[in-house]
Structure formats: C-alpha cells, structure tokens
Design a protein around this motif. Structure first.
Motif, PDB file in Angstrom:
ATOM      1  N   GLY A  16       0.829  -1.201   0.000  1.00  0.00           N
ATOM      2  CA  GLY A  16       0.000   0.000   0.000  1.00  0.00           C
ATOM      3  C   GLY A  16       0.859   1.245   0.000  1.00  0.00           C
ATOM      4  O   GLY A  16       2.085   1.188  -0.156  1.00  0.00           O
ATOM      5  N   ILE A  17       0.227   2.396   0.220  1.00  0.00           N
ATOM      6  CA  ILE A  17       0.924   3.682   0.149  1.00  0.00           C
ATOM      7  C   ILE A  17       2.011   3.806   1.214  1.00  0.00           C
ATOM      8  O   ILE A  17       3.044   4.446   0.989  1.00  0.00           O
ATOM      9  N   ARG A 105       6.249  10.435 -13.044  1.00  0.00           N
ATOM     10  CA  ARG A 105       5.882  11.245 -14.202  1.00  0.00           C
ATOM     11  C   ARG A 105       4.429  11.711 -14.065  1.00  0.00           C
ATOM     12  O   ARG A 105       3.623  11.066 -13.414  1.00  0.00           O
ATOM     13  N   ASN A 106       4.137  12.842 -14.667  1.00  0.00           N
ATOM     14  CA  ASN A 106       2.758  13.334 -14.799  1.00  0.00           C
ATOM     15  C   ASN A 106       1.986  13.337 -13.484  1.00  0.00           C
ATOM     16  O   ASN A 106       1.155  12.451 -13.226  1.00  0.00           O
ATOM     17  N   PRO A 107       2.239  14.319 -12.620  1.00  0.00           N
ATOM     18  CA  PRO A 107       1.553  14.376 -11.321  1.00  0.00           C
ATOM     19  C   PRO A 107       0.036  14.434 -11.418  1.00  0.00           C
ATOM     20  O   PRO A 107      -0.661  14.035 -10.484  1.00  0.00           O
ATOM     21  N   GLY A 185      -4.447   5.335  -4.840  1.00  0.00           N
ATOM     22  CA  GLY A 185      -4.242   4.076  -5.537  1.00  0.00           C
ATOM     23  C   GLY A 185      -3.272   4.247  -6.698  1.00  0.00           C
ATOM     24  O   GLY A 185      -2.311   3.475  -6.856  1.00  0.00           O
ATOM     25  N   ALA A 186      -3.500   5.283  -7.522  1.00  0.00           N
ATOM     26  CA  ALA A 186      -2.605   5.550  -8.651  1.00  0.00           C
ATOM     27  C   ALA A 186      -1.200   5.879  -8.154  1.00  0.00           C
ATOM     28  O   ALA A 186      -0.202   5.405  -8.716  1.00  0.00           O
ATOM     29  N   LEU A 187      -1.099   6.695  -7.097  1.00  0.00           N
ATOM     30  CA  LEU A 187       0.207   7.055  -6.548  1.00  0.00           C
ATOM     31  C   LEU A 187       0.947   5.818  -6.050  1.00  0.00           C
ATOM     32  O   LEU A 187       2.152   5.663  -6.286  1.00  0.00           O
ATOM     33  N   MET A 190       2.279   3.883  -8.985  1.00  0.00           N
ATOM     34  CA  MET A 190       3.408   4.591  -9.592  1.00  0.00           C
ATOM     35  C   MET A 190       4.675   4.409  -8.755  1.00  0.00           C
ATOM     36  O   MET A 190       5.769   4.199  -9.294  1.00  0.00           O
ATOM     37  N   LEU A 191       4.530   4.470  -7.441  1.00  0.00           N
ATOM     38  CA  LEU A 191       5.686   4.293  -6.562  1.00  0.00           C
ATOM     39  C   LEU A 191       6.241   2.871  -6.653  1.00  0.00           C
ATOM     40  O   LEU A 191       7.466   2.668  -6.649  1.00  0.00           O
TER      41      LEU A 191
END
Length: 500
Positions: A16-17, A105-107, A185-187, A190-191
């Motif tokens: 998770g995050i 990329r692309n915040p 979720g997207a972050l 990406m990480l």
C-alpha cells in the motif's frame, strides 16, 4: 513443501501507500540496501490505498470540521488543524522531489486541485463556522479562505447543493481553492513501478504467516507463496508491517511487548457514487459537513468531486457498516482472532464505553437505499435515486488501547506507529488522516528505527523535504515558498513547470 531461507536488509509487508513511501525514501537514502515486499493480493494498492476505498481527500484541515473544536469558553482550538496541514506539506514536498527527479511522471495522474469547503446549517453551527473562519483565515497556512452565509453566493459556489433548497434554516460555508484530490491508488502503483525499476523485489500473492526473533536481533519472517503453498523463511534486520487493517494481527504475531494491550474494532464504509455527467458537471469541490450528534468523527458526511481514471465522478458518504473482517479481502474470524489474553479487558472496556458507537453502527447497517438517499438529499435536495449507486469502500480498523487521558479501552481515531524498543520492527495502525500524512509518519519511523543513521541521512532528507527539521508554523515565509513551489511542480497552480 519446500522450506526456502533467504536473507535481505529490509522487508516491507503490504503493498500500500505506506510501504511504497518507506521503500521510496530508503532507496534514496541507502540505494544499496536490499528491499523485499510481500503482498497477499495480486497487485499494489488494492486495499485501503485503492482509489475506490477512500475519499481521496488531501487531508490538510482546510474543510474537516472535526480537526477544529470549540472550547468551553467559546474559542476555537485550531492546533490539530495546524499540525495536520503541516504534515500534509511534507507529503507534497516529497512528491514534488520525485516529480522533479523524473522518478514520478505526470503528477496529474495522482493529484488534482479542487476547492475544499465546509458546509453547515442552523444558527448555532453557522456561528461556529464563522468563528472558525475568523481564526483560520488569519493564519498563514489557511490564507485565501472565504466565508459566506449569502444564499446567492453559495449558489455560485455549490449550485448542485443549493438548487431546490426550501429550508429557511440559516446556511453557511467556507471555501478555499488550494485543496486537493489525491488518487492514492494511482500514486501507490506509480511508486511501486519506481521501486521495481530500482531492483526492489515485489512478491504478490505471498502471505506472511509468522515471525521469529533471531539471536542476532534480526527477524525471520515465515511467508507462504499462495499459488503453490511453498513456505519461505526470509531474514531481515528491519521489518515494516504496513498491511492496513491486517497490520494488527501481524503485529500480535511478533510478540513484542509494544504489541500487548492493543485491540482493534473494524468499521466498513459505503459511498454513494454518481457518474451521470449532467449531475457531475454541476459540482466542483469537496464539501464536508458536520457529524450528527452521537456519530463518530469518521462519519462526517461529505460530497466529493473525484478524479479517477481521468474521469470526474461524485462520491457522497461515508455510511458506516460493520463486518468482523479487518480487510475487505479478510476473514470473518479476524475480529475474534485478534482478542488475546493481554487485550481482552481492554476490548471489553471499550465495548462498555462505546455503546453510542455500537448503536450508531447498528442504525447505519439497517439503512435502506432510500434512507441513504434521504441523507444525500440533505446535501443535494433534488438528488434522483437513478443517478446514484451504493459502493462498498474499504475496511478501517480503529485502534483500542489503554491511555492515561481516556483510561482503559479508549478508542483511537487517528494513525498510530508502533515500534519495538530496538527499532527492528514497526507497524502502522489506525485510519484517517493516514495516507495524507504518510511522509510525516515515515520520517517518524526513520527517527525511531534508524537513529544511528539520521545524521548521515539528514542532507539527503533535506534535499527531498526542504522543511525537514524546521517548523512551518514558525516560518510563514518558508511555508508560502514551499506551498507555492510544490503547487507549481505538482500542477496545482496556473504556473506549471515541465520536467523533461
């Protein structure tokens, strides 16, 4: 079954995050350390971090009324709001560093600007909101906040909410344009893509079964490959348990003294979702109301514009529910399995204390869809049932512990980091503001678990998070400089910087 033994530097449990952020920080600080991730599900960001399992609010206390309380003398205490706002700025700084370094990329794929608003009805609540506005708007962290109790002005701000409103009860709102919608979720995904490119080993469909403390102070983690049943024993000097609601049972398996006398109470959530473009286009804000008398802080009703998969939707809620599961994908035996000899009295004490919460949850579970629509119509008078559907959101496990102020069995509504005395293992428990303050929490973890490295790491931390070690509250010029620069980097202001 085979029994495989492997050695690594760091083990992160849960994709998770929280694990994603800790992994990203460590890879910048000590790129040579070997990191392994174990996730029970088939992908990252599938439980609490998933964009459909949380409200996606960048919690900075701009609109959440439960972070500002009215004291007995009538004054407004904004201390908690200031702390949460400052903690969110740390997250923005780290995300900006990752964008500037081309590591993300692309915040716009994970963060979007959205006005944050508070909305109240009734003479007493309007008076409270006005006092709150007067205190907050004079603070540097809340510059730009507006207040209005003029229905015509409110129609401009929130036309969907004001249309068809017939009540003559006083109504008022505050609005600040610097709020954000964050797709955690997207972050998270990406990480983890970034971590994979840095040779972090990510093991999906792997379930952590047990822990064993070794004589040299390191940990042996027993992991099962769900696909073939193979048992693997992985050794590491440091272990982080970031499994959302599943963290408490895993923490209990470690047997560390800090895991004792802690219980958990699961609360599930429901949101109502609208995807009708005609309705969605009429609302552009996150609007937070006030929790009803007797309802817990997590039940604050809000109507949110969300950006998910490059599409705008509206979410209203949350409606609370009850499930004995600690995760959406968990077991019905999670709650009863978490009751141990050392925490049974703590859990029983909480049961006695929290009768109002129990009553509230029962009422929420019994609501019909039409009754939920009636609650929605308190926000949107003209809401039509055919435009809205009910969606199950994530499970949250509220922590129960014995405290000096609250006594035995006190229910905690925040986020809590538990670490062993020697810093070799840590677990994150609790709920909101959670993901928004993830960088603050991970910096706290680094300080507690790696104190011997902090002096060496400090220059790099300051490069990633320029305000590290400084108080933004005491340095309003620095706050403005950082807020403006992160807004530009993250695409939250009119002036954007493009990083090639």
């Amino acid at each position: 079954m085979d029994n495989i033994e492997k050695v690594t530097d760091v083990i992160l449990i849960g994709a998770g995050i929280m694990s994603a952020t800790l992994g990203a920080l460590l890879k910048e600080l000590v790129p040579e350390w070997e990191i392994k991730v174990f996730e029970k599900l088939g992908d990252s960001g599938e439980e609490s971090s998933n964009e459909w399992n949380n409200a996606g609010t960048g919690h900075s206390a701009l609109c959440e009324l439960n972070y500002t309380t009215e004291k007995s003398d009538g004054s407004i205490d904004i201390s908690k709001a200031i702390v949460i706002n400052e903690q969110f700025q740390l997250s923005r700084q780290f995300w900006s560093f990752l964008v500037k370094s081309n590591l993300l990329r692309n915040p716009k794929d994970f963060i979007m600007p959205i006005p944050h608003m508070s909305l109240v009805q009734g003479e007493k609540n309007v008076a409270f909101l006005k006092k709150r506005f007067e205190v907050l708007s004079n603070h540097p962290m809340f510059q730009g906040m507006e207040f209005s109790d003029d229905p015509d002005q409110l129609k401009e701000w929130i036309p969907l909410i004001m249309e068809g409103r017939t009540s003559e009860e006083p109504i008022a709102a505050t609005k600040i344009d610097s709020g954000t919608d964050v797709n955690f979720g997207a972050l998270t995904r990406m990480l983890f893509d970034h971590l994979k490119s840095k040779d972090v080993e990510i093991n999906y469909n792997h379930s952590v079964e047990d822990f064993k403390r070794l004589s040299d102070g390191s940990w042996e983690v027993k992991v099962q490959d769900i696909a073939n049943g193979t048992i693997e024993n992985h050794m590491a000097k440091f272990v982080f348990i970031g499994g959302g609601g599943g963290s408490l049972p895993l923490l209990q398996k470690t047997g560390i003294p800090e895991s004792k006398h802690i219980g958990g109470f699961p609360v599930s959530g429901l949101f109502m979702v609208c995807s009708n473009p005609e309705v969605v286009e009429q609302h552009h804000a996150k609007v937070y109301g006030k929790a009803k008398i007797g309802a817990p802080p997590m039940s604050v009703p809000h109507l949110d514009t969300r950006y998910i998969d490059n599409k705008r939707t509206l979410l209203f809620g949350p409606f609370a529910g009850f499930s004995p599961k600690f995760l959406k994908t968990g077991s019905n035996f999670d709650l009863i399995g978490s009751v141990k000899p050392d925490n049974v009295l703590t859990m029983l004490a909480a049961g006695v204390k929290e009768m109002a919460l129990t009553k509230y949850l029962i009422q929420q579970v019994m609501l019909s869809n039409e009754e939920r629509m009636e609650e929605l119509r308190e926000f949107i008078p003209n809401a039509k049932s055919e435009d809205w559907e009910v969606m199950s959101a994530g499970q949250r496990v509220q922590i129960i512990k014995d405290t000096e102020s609250g006594g035995k069995g006190t229910l905690q509504f925040g986020t809590e980091l538990i670490t062993s005395a020697d810093g070799s293992i840590a677990a994150l428990l609790g709920a909101s503001p959670g993901a928004s303050t993830v960088v603050h929490v991970m910096l706290e973890l680094l300080n507690k678990c790696f104190p011997q490295h902090m002096k060496e790491w400090e220059p790099k931390i300051k490069e990633m998070i320029p305000s590290y070690g400084l108080s933004l509250v005491e340095n309003p010029e620095l706050y403005k400089e950082i807020h403006d620069s992160t807004s530009q980097t993250l695409g939250l202001s009119e002036k954007e910087t493009v990083y090639l």
